[in-house]
Design a protein around this motif. Structure first.
Motif, PDB file in Angstrom:
ATOM      1  N   MET A 126      18.387  12.067  19.993  1.00 23.94           N
ATOM      2  CA  MET A 126      18.068  13.471  19.092  1.00 23.94           C
ATOM      3  C   MET A 126      16.673  13.843  19.602  1.00 23.94           C
ATOM      4  SD  MET A 126      19.167  12.385  15.387  1.00 23.94           S
ATOM      5  CE  MET A 126      20.515  11.379  15.200  1.00 23.94           C
ATOM      6  N   VAL A 127      15.984  13.019  20.648  1.00 22.56           N
ATOM      7  CA  VAL A 127      14.546  13.355  20.929  1.00 22.56           C
ATOM      8  C   VAL A 127      14.577  13.790  22.491  1.00 22.56           C
ATOM      9  CG1 VAL A 127      12.392  12.474  21.069  1.00 22.56           C
ATOM     10  CG2 VAL A 127      13.557  11.965  19.186  1.00 22.56           C
ATOM     11  N   GLU A 128      13.682  14.773  22.662  1.00 23.79           N
ATOM     12  CA  GLU A 128      13.251  15.088  23.935  1.00 23.79           C
ATOM     13  C   GLU A 128      11.940  14.228  24.230  1.00 23.79           C
ATOM     14  OE1 GLU A 128      12.597  19.290  25.002  1.00 23.79           O
ATOM     15  OE2 GLU A 128      12.478  18.594  27.121  1.00 23.79           O
ATOM     16  N   PHE A 129      11.725  13.169  24.835  1.00 20.47           N
ATOM     17  CA  PHE A 129      10.564  12.751  24.800  1.00 20.47           C
ATOM     18  C   PHE A 129       9.459  13.084  26.086  1.00 20.47           C
ATOM     19  CE2 PHE A 129       8.189   8.819  26.885  1.00 20.47           C
ATOM     20  CZ  PHE A 129       7.059   8.980  26.132  1.00 20.47           C
ATOM     21  N   LYS A 130       8.423  13.429  25.545  1.00 20.40           N
ATOM     22  CA  LYS A 130       7.565  13.988  26.634  1.00 20.40           C
ATOM     23  C   LYS A 130       6.256  12.971  27.028  1.00 20.40           C
ATOM     24  CE  LYS A 130       8.928  18.540  25.834  1.00 20.40           C
ATOM     25  NZ  LYS A 130       8.732  19.910  26.522  1.00 20.40           N
ATOM     26  N   PRO A 131       6.195  12.437  28.029  1.00 19.93           N
ATOM     27  CA  PRO A 131       5.203  11.335  27.958  1.00 19.93           C
ATOM     28  C   PRO A 131       3.767  11.742  28.303  1.00 19.93           C
ATOM     29  CG  PRO A 131       6.569  11.648  29.792  1.00 19.93           C
ATOM     30  CD  PRO A 131       7.127  12.564  28.918  1.00 19.93           C
ATOM     31  N   LEU A 132       2.873  11.183  27.657  1.00 19.10           N
ATOM     32  CA  LEU A 132       1.479  11.617  27.858  1.00 19.10           C
ATOM     33  C   LEU A 132       0.696  10.347  28.442  1.00 19.10           C
ATOM     34  CD1 LEU A 132       0.507  12.825  24.317  1.00 19.10           C
ATOM     35  CD2 LEU A 132       1.200  14.193  26.214  1.00 19.10           C
ATOM     36  N   LEU A 133       0.281  10.666  29.829  1.00 18.94           N
ATOM     37  CA  LEU A 133      -0.535   9.605  30.746  1.00 18.94           C
ATOM     38  C   LEU A 133      -1.964  10.021  30.568  1.00 18.94           C
ATOM     39  CD1 LEU A 133       2.198   9.762  33.499  1.00 18.94           C
ATOM     40  CD2 LEU A 133       2.120   8.078  31.658  1.00 18.94           C
ATOM     41  N   PRO A 134      -2.961   8.828  30.719  1.00 14.81           N
ATOM     42  CA  PRO A 134      -4.251   8.769  30.236  1.00 14.81           C
ATOM     43  C   PRO A 134      -4.825  10.037  31.308  1.00 14.81           C
ATOM     44  CG  PRO A 134      -3.420   6.362  30.966  1.00 14.81           C
ATOM     45  CD  PRO A 134      -2.244   7.227  30.869  1.00 14.81           C
ATOM     46  N   ALA A 135      -5.635  10.773  30.391  1.00 14.90           N
ATOM     47  CA  ALA A 135      -6.386  11.942  30.833  1.00 14.90           C
ATOM     48  C   ALA A 135      -5.563  12.870  31.779  1.00 14.90           C
ATOM     49  CB  ALA A 135      -7.359  11.400  31.885  1.00 14.90           C
ATOM     50  N   LYS A 136      -4.419  12.986  31.712  1.00 13.23           N
ATOM     51  CA  LYS A 136      -3.611  14.010  32.243  1.00 13.23           C
ATOM     52  C   LYS A 136      -3.163  15.081  31.380  1.00 13.23           C
ATOM     53  CE  LYS A 136      -2.648  12.459  36.410  1.00 13.23           C
ATOM     54  NZ  LYS A 136      -3.971  12.608  37.035  1.00 13.23           N
ATOM     55  N   SER A 137      -3.705  16.459  31.626  1.00 11.30           N
ATOM     56  CA  SER A 137      -3.609  17.545  31.011  1.00 11.30           C
ATOM     57  C   SER A 137      -1.845  17.994  30.878  1.00 11.30           C
ATOM     58  CB  SER A 137      -4.555  18.506  31.437  1.00 11.30           C
ATOM     59  OG  SER A 137      -4.250  19.609  30.313  1.00 11.30           O
ATOM     60  N   VAL A 138      -1.149  18.080  29.751  1.00 14.42           N
ATOM     61  CA  VAL A 138       0.000  18.556  29.599  1.00 14.42           C
ATOM     62  C   VAL A 138       0.081  19.968  28.804  1.00 14.42           C
ATOM     63  CG1 VAL A 138       2.269  18.065  28.632  1.00 14.42           C
ATOM     64  CG2 VAL A 138       1.075  16.161  29.488  1.00 14.42           C
ATOM     65  N   GLN A 139       0.781  21.023  29.549  1.00 14.01           N
ATOM     66  CA  GLN A 139       0.947  22.246  29.088  1.00 14.01           C
ATOM     67  C   GLN A 139       2.026  22.171  28.124  1.00 14.01           C
ATOM     68  OE1 GLN A 139      -0.877  25.483  28.648  1.00 14.01           O
ATOM     69  NE2 GLN A 139      -1.183  24.925  30.652  1.00 14.01           N
ATOM     70  N   ILE A 140       1.758  22.441  26.668  1.00 16.42           N
ATOM     71  CA  ILE A 140       2.690  22.226  25.593  1.00 16.42           C
ATOM     72  C   ILE A 140       3.574  23.413  25.765  1.00 16.42           C
ATOM     73  CG2 ILE A 140       2.990  22.060  23.188  1.00 16.42           C
ATOM     74  CD1 ILE A 140       0.097  21.073  23.157  1.00 16.42           C
ATOM     75  N   SER A 141       4.876  23.318  25.952  1.00 16.27           N
ATOM     76  CA  SER A 141       5.855  24.395  26.304  1.00 16.27           C
ATOM     77  C   SER A 141       6.335  25.011  24.880  1.00 16.27           C
ATOM     78  CB  SER A 141       6.946  24.006  27.081  1.00 16.27           C
ATOM     79  OG  SER A 141       7.688  22.583  26.487  1.00 16.27           O
ATOM     80  N   GLU A 142       6.298  24.164  23.804  1.00 19.44           N
ATOM     81  CA  GLU A 142       6.504  24.877  22.473  1.00 19.44           C
ATOM     82  C   GLU A 142       5.399  25.773  21.778  1.00 19.44           C
ATOM     83  OE1 GLU A 142       6.242  21.610  23.084  1.00 19.44           O
ATOM     84  OE2 GLU A 142       8.429  21.220  23.763  1.00 19.44           O
ATOM     85  N   PHE A 143       4.292  25.801  22.457  1.00 20.05           N
ATOM     86  CA  PHE A 143       3.128  26.577  21.874  1.00 20.05           C
ATOM     87  C   PHE A 143       2.174  27.111  23.058  1.00 20.05           C
ATOM     88  CE2 PHE A 143       0.499  26.518  17.866  1.00 20.05           C
ATOM     89  CZ  PHE A 143      -0.308  27.382  18.246  1.00 20.05           C
ATOM     90  N   ASP A 144       2.403  28.255  23.184  1.00 25.55           N
ATOM     91  CA  ASP A 144       1.732  29.075  24.556  1.00 25.55           C
ATOM     92  C   ASP A 144       0.459  28.761  24.316  1.00 25.55           C
ATOM     93  OD1 ASP A 144       4.018  29.785  25.891  1.00 25.55           O
ATOM     94  OD2 ASP A 144       3.707  31.973  25.276  1.00 25.55           O
ATOM     95  N   GLY A 145      -0.480  28.337  25.449  1.00 25.72           N
ATOM     96  CA  GLY A 145      -1.867  28.365  25.562  1.00 25.72           C
ATOM     97  C   GLY A 145      -2.385  27.161  25.066  1.00 25.72           C
ATOM     98  N   ILE A 146      -1.723  26.188  24.596  1.00 32.98           N
ATOM     99  CA  ILE A 146      -2.434  25.000  24.069  1.00 32.98           C
ATOM    100  C   ILE A 146      -1.824  23.790  25.227  1.00 32.98           C
ATOM    101  CG2 ILE A 146      -2.480  23.196  22.492  1.00 32.98           C
ATOM    102  CD1 ILE A 146      -2.646  24.954  20.283  1.00 32.98           C
ATOM    103  N   GLN A 147      -3.119  22.678  25.487  1.00 31.06           N
ATOM    104  CA  GLN A 147      -2.923  21.840  26.193  1.00 31.06           C
ATOM    105  C   GLN A 147      -3.046  20.587  25.847  1.00 31.06           C
ATOM    106  OE1 GLN A 147      -5.498  24.028  28.318  1.00 31.06           O
ATOM    107  NE2 GLN A 147      -3.911  25.352  28.350  1.00 31.06           N
ATOM    108  N   VAL A 148      -2.330  19.518  26.244  1.00 32.48           N
ATOM    109  CA  VAL A 148      -2.805  18.157  25.190  1.00 32.48           C
ATOM    110  C   VAL A 148      -3.346  17.193  26.228  1.00 32.48           C
ATOM    111  CG1 VAL A 148      -0.428  17.322  25.060  1.00 32.48           C
ATOM    112  CG2 VAL A 148      -2.138  16.568  23.424  1.00 32.48           C
TER     113      VAL A 148
END
Ligand SMILES: [Zn+2]
Ligand SMILES: [Zn+2]
Length: 344
Positions: A126-148
Protein backbone atom coordinates in the motif's frame (compact mmCIF):
# COMPACT_ATOMS: atom_id res chain seq x y z
CA UNK A 1 -0.40 31.13 0.80
CA UNK A 2 1.85 30.73 3.80
CA UNK A 3 4.11 27.90 4.94
CA UNK A 4 4.14 26.76 8.57
CA UNK A 5 5.54 24.00 10.74
CA UNK A 6 3.03 22.61 13.20
CA UNK A 7 4.14 20.65 16.26
CA UNK A 8 1.81 17.63 16.46
CA UNK A 9 3.57 16.03 19.40
CA UNK A 10 6.72 16.72 21.41
CA UNK A 11 7.19 13.64 23.58
CA UNK A 12 10.01 11.14 23.86
CA UNK A 13 9.30 7.41 23.53
CA UNK A 14 7.32 7.10 26.77
CA UNK A 15 6.58 10.67 27.92
CA UNK A 16 4.62 9.47 30.97
CA UNK A 17 5.51 5.88 31.87
CA UNK A 18 2.43 3.96 32.99
CA UNK A 19 2.11 4.23 36.76
CA UNK A 20 4.25 7.39 36.93
CA UNK A 21 3.99 11.15 36.51
CA UNK A 22 6.32 13.45 34.62
CA UNK A 23 6.57 17.16 35.45
CA UNK A 24 7.04 18.13 31.79
CA UNK A 25 3.95 16.39 30.39
CA UNK A 26 0.30 16.93 31.31
CA UNK A 27 -1.04 13.40 31.66
CA UNK A 28 -4.63 14.64 31.37
CA UNK A 29 -3.96 16.08 27.92
CA UNK A 30 -3.52 13.24 25.47
CA UNK A 31 -2.00 15.54 22.85
CA UNK A 32 0.74 16.42 25.30
CA UNK A 33 1.76 12.80 25.77
CA UNK A 34 2.08 12.08 22.05
CA UNK A 35 5.48 11.35 20.51
CA UNK A 36 7.40 14.03 18.63
CA UNK A 37 5.88 14.65 15.20
CA UNK A 38 5.62 17.66 12.91
CA UNK A 39 3.75 18.85 9.85
CA UNK A 40 4.97 21.21 7.17
CA UNK A 41 1.75 22.86 6.11
CA UNK A 42 0.70 25.16 3.33
CA UNK A 43 -2.30 27.12 4.48
CA UNK A 44 -3.93 30.49 3.81
CA UNK A 45 -5.17 30.96 7.38
CA UNK A 46 -3.95 28.16 9.70
CA UNK A 47 -7.42 26.60 9.66
CA UNK A 48 -7.57 25.03 6.21
CA UNK A 49 -4.76 22.79 5.02
CA UNK A 50 -3.83 22.89 1.33
CA UNK A 51 -0.77 20.66 1.59
CA UNK A 52 0.75 18.74 4.45
CA UNK A 53 3.98 16.78 4.83
CA UNK A 54 4.16 14.72 8.01
CA UNK A 55 7.53 14.19 9.67
CA UNK A 56 7.53 11.14 11.94
CA UNK A 57 4.36 9.40 13.02
CA UNK A 58 4.60 7.76 16.43
CA UNK A 59 2.04 7.35 19.21
CA UNK A 60 -0.65 10.03 19.07
CA UNK A 61 0.13 11.36 15.59
CA UNK A 62 -2.97 9.80 14.06
CA UNK A 63 -5.22 11.10 16.86
CA UNK A 64 -3.77 14.56 16.32
CA UNK A 65 -4.43 14.44 12.58
CA UNK A 66 -8.02 13.25 13.06
CA UNK A 67 -8.74 15.96 15.58
CA UNK A 68 -7.05 18.76 13.60
CA UNK A 69 -8.35 18.81 10.05
CA UNK A 70 -9.07 15.07 9.69
CA UNK A 71 -7.19 14.98 6.41
CA UNK A 72 -4.75 12.42 5.01
CA UNK A 73 -1.30 14.06 4.71
CA UNK A 74 0.22 14.31 1.23
CA UNK A 75 3.31 12.31 2.22
CA UNK A 76 5.09 10.98 5.29
CA UNK A 77 8.82 11.26 6.08
CA UNK A 78 10.56 9.04 8.62
CA UNK A 79 13.76 9.96 10.46
CA UNK A 80 14.30 6.43 11.84
CA UNK A 81 12.43 3.18 12.38
CA UNK A 82 11.75 3.29 16.15
CA UNK A 83 8.13 2.71 17.07
CA UNK A 84 7.73 6.11 18.77
CA UNK A 85 8.34 7.58 15.30
CA UNK A 86 6.43 5.09 13.17
CA UNK A 87 3.44 3.65 15.01
CA UNK A 88 0.78 5.77 13.25
CA UNK A 89 2.04 4.85 9.78
CA UNK A 90 -0.24 1.78 9.56
CA UNK A 91 -3.38 3.82 10.31
CA UNK A 92 -2.43 6.56 7.84
CA UNK A 93 -1.54 4.20 5.01
CA UNK A 94 -4.63 2.02 5.54
CA UNK A 95 -6.88 5.12 5.58
CA UNK A 96 -5.45 6.20 2.26
CA UNK A 97 -5.61 2.74 0.67
CA UNK A 98 -9.21 2.13 1.69
CA UNK A 99 -10.38 5.50 0.41
CA UNK A 100 -8.42 5.93 -2.80
CA UNK A 101 -6.98 2.50 -3.58
CA UNK A 102 -3.71 4.31 -4.22
CA UNK A 103 -0.27 3.73 -2.78
CA UNK A 104 0.76 6.23 -0.13
CA UNK A 105 4.12 8.02 -0.49
CA UNK A 106 6.60 7.36 2.33
CA UNK A 107 10.08 8.90 2.22
CA UNK A 108 12.88 7.32 4.28
CA UNK A 109 16.34 5.85 3.88
CA UNK A 110 16.22 2.30 2.47
CA UNK A 111 17.43 0.73 5.74
CA UNK A 112 14.93 2.72 7.79
CA UNK A 113 12.11 1.59 5.53
CA UNK A 114 13.26 -2.03 5.61
CA UNK A 115 13.17 -2.06 9.42
CA UNK A 116 9.84 -0.20 9.53
CA UNK A 117 8.30 -2.73 7.17
CA UNK A 118 9.44 -5.58 9.38
CA UNK A 119 7.17 -4.02 12.04
CA UNK A 120 4.28 -3.40 9.62
CA UNK A 121 4.60 -6.02 6.85
CA UNK A 122 0.89 -5.70 6.04
CA UNK A 123 1.33 -2.24 4.46
CA UNK A 124 4.12 -3.11 2.01
CA UNK A 125 1.85 -3.17 -1.06
CA UNK A 126 0.00 0.00 0.00
CA UNK A 127 3.09 2.21 0.06
CA UNK A 128 5.00 3.97 -2.65
CA UNK A 129 8.42 3.98 -1.07
CA UNK A 130 10.61 6.96 -1.99
CA UNK A 131 14.22 6.28 -1.00
CA UNK A 132 16.35 9.03 0.52
CA UNK A 133 20.10 8.70 0.00
CA UNK A 134 22.77 10.65 1.90
CA UNK A 135 22.97 14.33 0.92
CA UNK A 136 20.99 13.77 -2.30
CA UNK A 137 18.31 16.37 -2.91
CA UNK A 138 14.88 14.97 -3.78
CA UNK A 139 12.09 17.05 -5.29
CA UNK A 140 8.89 16.25 -3.39
CA UNK A 141 6.35 15.53 -6.10
CA UNK A 142 3.42 15.84 -3.68
CA UNK A 143 4.32 19.43 -2.72
CA UNK A 144 5.54 21.80 -5.41
CA UNK A 145 8.69 23.72 -4.61
CA UNK A 146 9.92 21.72 -1.60
CA UNK A 147 13.05 19.58 -1.66
CA UNK A 148 14.24 17.16 0.98
CA UNK A 149 17.73 15.91 1.79
CA UNK A 150 18.65 13.07 4.13
CA UNK A 151 21.78 13.20 6.29
CA UNK A 152 22.80 10.08 8.26
CA UNK A 153 23.09 10.17 12.04
CA UNK A 154 24.12 7.66 14.66
CA UNK A 155 21.32 6.84 17.10
CA UNK A 156 22.47 3.44 18.31
CA UNK A 157 22.69 -0.03 16.89
CA UNK A 158 18.93 -0.53 16.72
CA UNK A 159 18.23 2.58 14.64
CA UNK A 160 18.99 1.34 11.12
CA UNK A 161 19.22 4.06 8.50
CA UNK A 162 18.62 6.88 10.99
CA UNK A 163 19.02 10.39 9.69
CA UNK A 164 18.08 14.02 9.82
CA UNK A 165 15.85 15.60 7.21
CA UNK A 166 16.48 18.96 5.63
CA UNK A 167 13.53 20.57 3.86
CA UNK A 168 14.14 23.51 1.57
CA UNK A 169 11.49 25.90 0.35
CA UNK A 170 12.64 28.94 -1.66
CA UNK A 171 15.42 30.35 0.53
CA UNK A 172 14.25 28.69 3.76
CA UNK A 173 15.95 25.73 5.44
CA UNK A 174 14.07 23.55 7.93
CA UNK A 175 16.02 20.76 9.63
CA UNK A 176 14.60 17.90 11.71
CA UNK A 177 17.27 15.79 13.38
CA UNK A 178 15.01 13.04 14.70
CA UNK A 179 16.67 11.14 17.54
CA UNK A 180 20.41 11.53 17.46
CA UNK A 181 23.60 10.84 19.35
CA UNK A 182 25.97 12.02 16.62
CA UNK A 183 25.53 13.53 13.15
CA UNK A 184 27.60 11.72 10.51
CA UNK A 185 28.30 14.76 8.38
CA UNK A 186 31.11 15.65 6.03
CA UNK A 187 32.63 19.11 5.93
CA UNK A 188 30.66 20.02 2.84
CA UNK A 189 27.41 19.06 4.60
CA UNK A 190 28.14 21.36 7.53
CA UNK A 191 28.70 24.08 4.97
CA UNK A 192 25.44 23.33 3.21
CA UNK A 193 23.50 23.46 6.48
CA UNK A 194 24.77 26.92 7.39
CA UNK A 195 22.22 29.51 8.53
CA UNK A 196 19.50 26.97 9.00
CA UNK A 197 16.25 28.86 9.71
CA UNK A 198 14.64 26.35 12.05
CA UNK A 199 16.04 23.25 13.70
CA UNK A 200 13.76 20.77 15.50
CA UNK A 201 15.93 18.57 17.62
CA UNK A 202 16.32 15.83 20.20
CA UNK A 203 16.49 17.32 23.71
CA UNK A 204 16.21 14.01 25.55
CA UNK A 205 18.66 15.03 28.26
CA UNK A 206 20.44 18.22 29.35
CA UNK A 207 23.75 16.56 30.26
CA UNK A 208 25.61 13.91 28.25
CA UNK A 209 24.70 10.30 28.67
CA UNK A 210 25.72 8.64 25.39
CA UNK A 211 24.50 5.19 26.44
CA UNK A 212 20.97 6.53 25.93
CA UNK A 213 21.84 6.94 22.22
CA UNK A 214 20.69 10.55 22.46
CA UNK A 215 22.93 13.57 22.52
CA UNK A 216 22.48 16.22 25.22
CA UNK A 217 21.47 19.86 25.11
CA UNK A 218 24.95 20.87 26.21
CA UNK A 219 28.36 19.67 27.29
CA UNK A 220 29.32 20.87 30.78
CA UNK A 221 32.57 22.43 29.44
CA UNK A 222 30.51 24.92 27.47
CA UNK A 223 29.19 26.43 30.70
CA UNK A 224 32.44 26.10 32.66
CA UNK A 225 31.44 22.99 34.52
CA UNK A 226 33.68 19.98 34.73
CA UNK A 227 33.60 17.67 31.70
CA UNK A 228 31.26 14.70 31.77
CA UNK A 229 32.88 11.41 32.69
CA UNK A 230 30.14 9.57 30.83
CA UNK A 231 30.93 11.45 27.63
CA UNK A 232 34.70 11.18 28.01
CA UNK A 233 34.50 7.44 28.69
CA UNK A 234 32.26 6.97 25.67
CA UNK A 235 34.57 9.03 23.45
CA UNK A 236 37.52 6.93 24.56
CA UNK A 237 35.81 3.60 24.06
CA UNK A 238 33.54 4.22 21.06
CA UNK A 239 33.65 7.84 19.91
CA UNK A 240 36.54 7.28 17.49
CA UNK A 241 35.33 3.94 16.15
CA UNK A 242 33.82 5.46 13.06
CA UNK A 243 33.42 2.11 11.31
CA UNK A 244 31.13 1.11 14.14
CA UNK A 245 29.25 4.42 14.14
CA UNK A 246 28.39 4.22 10.45
CA UNK A 247 27.44 0.55 10.55
CA UNK A 248 23.68 1.02 11.24
CA UNK A 249 23.56 3.20 8.13
CA UNK A 250 25.43 0.84 5.79
CA UNK A 251 23.47 -1.60 3.64
CA UNK A 252 25.18 -4.94 3.02
CA UNK A 253 24.73 -4.53 -0.69
CA UNK A 254 27.06 -1.97 -2.24
CA UNK A 255 25.35 1.29 -3.08
CA UNK A 256 27.54 3.82 -4.83
CA UNK A 257 25.89 6.87 -3.27
CA UNK A 258 25.69 5.56 0.29
CA UNK A 259 29.13 3.94 0.39
CA UNK A 260 30.64 6.88 -1.47
CA UNK A 261 29.23 9.25 1.13
CA UNK A 262 30.72 7.24 3.99
CA UNK A 263 34.09 6.82 2.25
CA UNK A 264 34.40 10.57 2.29
CA UNK A 265 33.05 10.76 5.84
CA UNK A 266 35.64 8.26 7.11
CA UNK A 267 38.45 10.00 5.30
CA UNK A 268 37.59 13.24 7.10
CA UNK A 269 36.69 11.66 10.43
CA UNK A 270 40.05 9.92 10.76
CA UNK A 271 41.86 13.14 10.00
CA UNK A 272 40.60 14.49 13.31
CA UNK A 273 37.52 16.47 12.41
CA UNK A 274 35.63 17.64 15.45
CA UNK A 275 32.55 15.64 16.39
CA UNK A 276 29.27 17.41 17.01
CA UNK A 277 28.38 16.27 20.51
CA UNK A 278 25.44 18.35 21.72
CA UNK A 279 22.59 20.59 20.62
CA UNK A 280 24.65 23.66 21.58
CA UNK A 281 27.67 22.44 19.58
CA UNK A 282 25.59 21.65 16.53
CA UNK A 283 23.55 24.88 16.69
CA UNK A 284 26.80 26.79 16.68
CA UNK A 285 28.40 24.71 13.93
CA UNK A 286 25.51 25.28 11.54
CA UNK A 287 24.65 28.75 12.80
CA UNK A 288 21.02 27.79 13.44
CA UNK A 289 18.72 30.77 13.87
CA UNK A 290 15.95 29.15 15.88
CA UNK A 291 16.06 25.78 17.65
CA UNK A 292 13.02 23.85 18.89
CA UNK A 293 13.71 21.39 21.70
CA UNK A 294 11.55 18.27 21.70
CA UNK A 295 11.67 14.62 22.86
CA UNK A 296 12.52 15.69 26.42
CA UNK A 297 12.87 13.05 29.10
CA UNK A 298 15.32 14.26 31.73
CA UNK A 299 15.49 10.72 33.13
CA UNK A 300 19.24 10.42 32.51
CA UNK A 301 19.93 13.80 34.14
CA UNK A 302 18.14 12.64 37.26
CA UNK A 303 19.56 9.15 37.37
CA UNK A 304 23.17 9.86 36.43
CA UNK A 305 23.71 13.49 37.46
CA UNK A 306 21.24 13.85 40.34
CA UNK A 307 19.62 16.80 38.54
CA UNK A 308 15.90 17.42 38.75
CA UNK A 309 13.53 16.68 35.89
CA UNK A 310 12.11 19.94 34.56
CA UNK A 311 8.73 21.18 33.50
CA UNK A 312 8.55 23.10 30.22
CA UNK A 313 9.08 26.55 31.78
CA UNK A 314 12.10 25.35 33.73
CA UNK A 315 13.61 23.78 30.63
CA UNK A 316 13.07 27.03 28.70
CA UNK A 317 14.68 29.10 31.46
CA UNK A 318 17.56 26.64 31.73
CA UNK A 319 18.35 26.72 28.03
CA UNK A 320 18.04 30.54 27.82
CA UNK A 321 20.46 31.00 30.72
CA UNK A 322 22.96 28.41 29.53
CA UNK A 323 22.89 29.61 25.92
CA UNK A 324 23.75 33.12 27.08
CA UNK A 325 26.49 31.76 29.33
CA UNK A 326 28.07 29.84 26.47
CA UNK A 327 27.86 32.80 24.09
CA UNK A 328 25.25 31.37 21.71
CA UNK A 329 23.07 33.74 19.71
CA UNK A 330 20.59 31.08 18.71
CA UNK A 331 17.01 31.46 19.94
CA UNK A 332 15.77 28.34 21.74
CA UNK A 333 12.13 27.38 22.03
CA UNK A 334 10.42 24.62 23.98
CA UNK A 335 7.31 24.41 21.79
CA UNK A 336 3.84 23.48 22.95
CA UNK A 337 1.85 20.92 21.05
CA UNK A 338 -0.23 22.77 18.47
CA UNK A 339 2.46 25.41 17.92
CA UNK A 340 2.37 26.87 14.38
CA UNK A 341 5.73 28.28 13.35
CA UNK A 342 5.51 30.68 10.44
CA UNK A 343 8.21 29.92 7.86
CA UNK A 344 7.36 31.82 4.70
ZN1 LIG B 1 12.26 8.72 19.82
ZN1 LIG C 1 14.71 6.65 18.52
Amino acid sequence: MALYIRTNGRGNAWPVPLGKKHPFYDKNNFEDIANASFSIIQSPDKSTIEKELLIDAGHGAIQYLIRHGNRIPDAVFLTHPHIDHTLSIDWIVQSNWRQSGKKFPVYASPLCWEQTLSNFPQIAHMVEFKPLLPAKSVQISEFDGIQVRFYPVFHGESAAGAGMLLFEYLNKKMLFTGDILLPLLRKTDFEYLQNCDVLYTDANNRYPYPNSNHWSILRPELIDEKPSKFLNDWLKSKGNKFNWLIRPNLPLKFNKTIHGYFNKFLEEAYSGNELSLSVFDFSKQINAKKVFLVHYSGGEDFKHYGKEIFNATELQNFVDTKAKQSGLNTKFVVPEVGNWEFIY
